[in-house]
Design an enzyme around this catalytic site. Structure first.
Site, short mmCIF file in Angstrom:
data_model
loop_
_atom_site.label_atom_id
_atom_site.label_comp_id
_atom_site.label_asym_id
_atom_site.label_seq_id
_atom_site.Cartn_x
_atom_site.Cartn_y
_atom_site.Cartn_z
N TYR A 293 0.82 -1.21 0.00
CA TYR A 293 0.00 0.00 0.00
C TYR A 293 0.85 1.27 0.00
O TYR A 293 0.47 2.27 -0.58
CB TYR A 293 -0.92 0.02 1.23
CG TYR A 293 -2.22 -0.71 1.04
CD1 TYR A 293 -2.24 -2.06 0.76
CD2 TYR A 293 -3.43 -0.03 1.14
CE1 TYR A 293 -3.43 -2.74 0.59
CE2 TYR A 293 -4.63 -0.70 0.98
CZ TYR A 293 -4.64 -2.05 0.70
OH TYR A 293 -5.82 -2.71 0.54
N LYS B 9 3.69 -15.64 2.90
CA LYS B 9 3.99 -16.38 1.67
C LYS B 9 5.51 -16.57 1.66
O LYS B 9 6.22 -16.15 0.74
CB LYS B 9 3.50 -15.55 0.47
CG LYS B 9 3.56 -16.27 -0.86
CD LYS B 9 2.50 -17.35 -1.04
CE LYS B 9 2.69 -18.07 -2.36
NZ LYS B 9 1.80 -19.25 -2.52
N ASP C 248 -11.89 -9.48 4.06
CA ASP C 248 -13.15 -9.48 3.30
C ASP C 248 -13.73 -10.89 3.23
O ASP C 248 -14.93 -11.08 3.30
CB ASP C 248 -12.93 -8.95 1.87
CG ASP C 248 -13.29 -7.47 1.76
OD1 ASP C 248 -13.15 -6.75 2.77
OD2 ASP C 248 -13.72 -7.04 0.68
N ASP D 175 -2.25 -18.65 0.69
CA ASP D 175 -3.20 -19.35 -0.20
C ASP D 175 -3.93 -20.46 0.56
O ASP D 175 -5.15 -20.62 0.44
CB ASP D 175 -2.50 -19.89 -1.47
CG ASP D 175 -1.20 -20.64 -1.18
OD1 ASP D 175 -0.73 -20.61 -0.02
OD2 ASP D 175 -0.66 -21.26 -2.11
N ASP E 52 -6.07 -7.36 3.85
CA ASP E 52 -7.18 -6.73 3.15
C ASP E 52 -8.08 -7.80 2.55
O ASP E 52 -9.29 -7.79 2.70
CB ASP E 52 -6.65 -5.79 2.06
CG ASP E 52 -7.77 -5.12 1.29
OD1 ASP E 52 -8.73 -4.64 1.94
OD2 ASP E 52 -7.71 -5.08 0.05
#
Ligand code: IPM
Ligand code: MN
Length: 366
Positions: free
Chosen positions: A144, A195, A256, A228, A252
């Site tokens: 970001y 990751k 959601d 993942d 983020d």
């Protein structure tokens, strides 16, 4: 008792509607508990653009600086969608606020009462007792904000865009501390999501979280998961998590996903905690519902105010140190909703109350 001052930034569309009801609930609690609170309203988002020419007007930012916390509604909507991306309410109001106050820790409770199970797309038997997890998202680093962040024309005429994922060890340590504190207030189980099989930032992330917990929080049970796999595990069996912590972009997306498995966006609150201290010596923070401005239902008086009310409870807890008042609001929302007061988003076709009716039920439960 000193006056506690907080900025109230309702924003756009349903923002002001749910904010008005949340303030009514808060006034009620304040009266009962003998608290002296001063709500100081200001424009933000589309309202900032329309009235001051800027999504985050200078006067609003100054007001926030002189307050003990920010109670935020939601910003954006079709009216301002034609503006260049950099000037749009979401990007031009929320991101600068996060950066200005270094609101590095975003705490998003994923809470689904078992009475509302039907609102979740997950099969009943997998969430027999509802859902109760917490997402801790790093909020001021990573993709970001990392530099370079630009679009350039290459020598061959092709266009190239770059965003930079960058983390310092100290940034990872401070978010880990928040995650550890949250885990300690619950089941003491923390899952760090990264990751690390691919990303350099994730390798540092994993090492730093491991070292921090080994050194400062051996009482917390730590696990690691690739992002993942985490996206998959979250829909398979959400309650395998207690608290999870992750970097900005992963958080983020996962938050959601968490919101949708918890049924309605209208029920989810969030806290963004900063490095700065307020006049009470407690963390300055911004508190906002997870859902957006919902332009489709704005002005109808049907929006669910629970997320805004629950965000107010988080403000009392984290920025004002008023745990009892916070817990009372949370219990009242639970009691009102499980007792049958439901806005349309959680009524499953049954009788629904409006925004005001929902707040009335919460106040009655108090
Ligand atoms: C959120 C939102 C914001 C984000 C947007 C509006 C900038 O999606 O709070 O999750 O991406 O962080
Ligand atoms: Mn988001």
């Amino acid at each position: 008792m000193p006056t506690i001052k907080f900025a109230v930034l309702p924003g756009d569309y349903i923002g002001p509607e749910v904010m008005a009801e949340a303030l009514r609930v808060l006034e009620h609690v304040a009266r009962q508990e003998g608290l002296v609170l001063e709500a100081r309203p200001a424009d933000v988002g589309g309202a900032g653009i329309d009235n001051h020419g800027k999504a985050l007007p200078d006067s609003t930012l100054r007001l926030c600086e002189r307050s003990d916390a920010i109670l935020f509604g939601s910003v954006g909507g079709p009216k301002w969608e034609k503006l260049p991306p950099k000037e749009q309410p979401e990007r031009a109001a929320l991101l600068p606020l996060r950066k200005h106050f270094t609101l590095f820790a975003n705490i998003r409770p994923g809470l689904l009462y078992k009475e509302l199970k039907a609102a979740s797309p997950i099969k009943d038997e997998r969430i027999a007792d509802g859902i109760d997890i917490v997402c801790i998202r790093e909020l001021t680093g990573g993709l970001y904000f990392g530099k370079p962040k630009e679009t350039t024309t290459l020598a061959d005429g092709d266009l190239q865009a770059v965003d930079t994922m960058v983390y310092r060890k100290s940034e990872i340590e401070r978010i880990t501390r928040t995650a550890v504190e949250t885990a300690r207030s619950r089941k003491r189980r923390l899952c760090s999501i990264d990751k690390a099989n691919i990303l350099e930032t994730s390798v540092l992330w994993r090492r730093t979280v491991s070292e921090y917990v080994a050194r400062h929080a051996p009482d917390v049970e730590l696990s690691h998961m690739y992002v993942d796999n985490a996206a998959m595990q979250l829909v398979r069996s959400p309650n395998q998590f207690d608290v999870f912590v992750t970097e900005n972009m992963f958080g983020d997306i996962l938050s959601d996903e968490m919101a949708v498995i918890c049924g309605s966006l209208g029920m989810l609150s969030s806290a963004s905690i900063g490095t700065g201290k307020n006049s009470l010596g407690l963390p300055f923070g911004l508190y906002e519902p997870a859902g957006g401005t919902a332009p489709d239902i704005a002005g109808k008086g049907v929006a669910n105010p629970c997320a805004q009310v629950l965000s107010t409870a988080l403000m009392l807890r984290y920025s004002f140190g008023l745990e009892k008042a916070a817990a009372r609001i949370e219990a009242a929302v639970r009691k009102a909703v499980t007792g049958g007061a439901r806005t349309a988003d959680i009524a499953f076709g049954g009788a629904a109350v409006g925004t005001r009716g929902m707040a009335d039920a919460i106040i009655a439960a108090l």
